[in-house]
Design a protein around this motif. Structure first.
Motif: not given
Length: 210
Positions: A62-67, A83-99
Motif C-alpha cells: 500500500g506504500s508508494a515509498c520504498s526502503v 520512520e512512520y507507517l500509517v495504518v487504518d486499524d492499529l490493533e489489527a496491524t499490531r496483532e498481525a505483526l506479533v503473529g
C-alpha cells in the motif's frame, strides 16, 4: 540586482516548484546486517523489488515509498533511523505483526502530558501509536490515521491501497451515515452519493458531510 529583485526572483522560483511533482521514492535505512534486515522486512510481507547488485529494496504493502539498504549506501550509524507507517486499524496491524514474530510495543496515545497507555479513547486520527524496531535498532512508529488533517492530501481524488483499507473506510462511512439518517429522521435514498462524499472528505481532510 537589488534586494527586492532577488527576493522576487526567489519567490517566483518557489512558486514554480509548487507545480513540480516530487514524489518521495526511497528512504535509505542504516543497517549493519544486510541479510538479517532482508529477512526481517520480508517477514513483514513487504514486496522485494528488483535492484542493482549491492542494493536491497522492499516496499510496504500500500506504500508508494520504498526502503533501501546495503553495505555502502549510507554512512549513518546502523539503527539510527526512525520512520512512520500509517495504518487504518492499529490493533489489527499490531496483532498481525506479533503473529509474524515481531516484538511490538503496547498501543499508546498522545495525551497532554505525554504518552498514555492504550489507544486514544476517541480514536482520533494521528493520536494512537505503537512502535517496533528492526534487528539493527531502526525504529518504526505505527500511527493510526483514518481522517486526514486539512491540506495533507492534494485535490479530491482518493485511492485505497488495499481491500482492507477500503472496507475499513466503508465501515466508518456506514456508521456515520447511520447517525445522518437519525438526524434527518428518514431513510436516505441517496446514500451512495453520501457515502462517496464522506469517504473522499475523510481521506482529504475536508469537512465531513452532515
Amino acid at each position: 540586482m537589488s534586494t527586492t529583485n532577488v527576493q522576487g526572483t526567489k519567490a517566483a522560483a518557489i512558486e514554480d516548484l509548487t507545480t513540480i511533482d516530487m514524489k518521495l521514492e526511497v528512504v535509505v535505512l542504516p543497517v549493519a546486517d544486510v541479510d538479517g534486515a532482508k529477512e526481517f522486512y520480508g517477514r513483514l510481507g513487504w514486496r522485494m523489488d528488483r535492484t542493482p547488485p549491492g542494493v536491497v529494496q522492499l516496499t510496504p504493502h500500500g506504500s508508494a515509498c520504498s526502503v533501501q539498504f546495503g553495505a555502502t549506501l549510507t554512512s549513518a550509524a546502523p539503527g539510527s533511523g526512525k520512520e512512520y507507517l500509517v495504518v487504518d486499524d492499529l490493533e489489527a496491524t499490531r496483532e498481525a505483526l506479533v503473529g509474524a514474530g515481531v516484538e511490538v510495543s503496547p498501543i499508546f496515545h498522545l495525551g497532554p502530558d505525554g504518552p498514555v497507555d492504550g489507544p486514544d479513547p476517541e480514536r482520533r486520527s494521528y493520536f494512537s501509536r505503537a512502535t517496533f524496531s528492526d534487528p539493527d535498532g531502526n525504529v518504526w512508529v505505527l500511527q493510526e490515521i483514518t481522517t486526514r488533517l486539512p491540506g495533507r492530501v492534494e485535490g479530491t481524488e482518493t485511492t485505497f491501497a488495499s481491500t482492507a483499507g477500503l472496507e475499513s473506510a466503508l465501515v466508518r462511512a456506514a456508521l456515520a451515515h447511520g447517525e445522518h439518517e437519525k438526524r434527518i429522521g428518514e431513510r436516505d435514498e441517496e446514500w451512495p452519493k453520501w457515502y462517496a462524499a464522506y469517504m473522499v472528505a475523510e481521506a482529504t481532510g475536508a469537512d465531513l458531510p452532515r
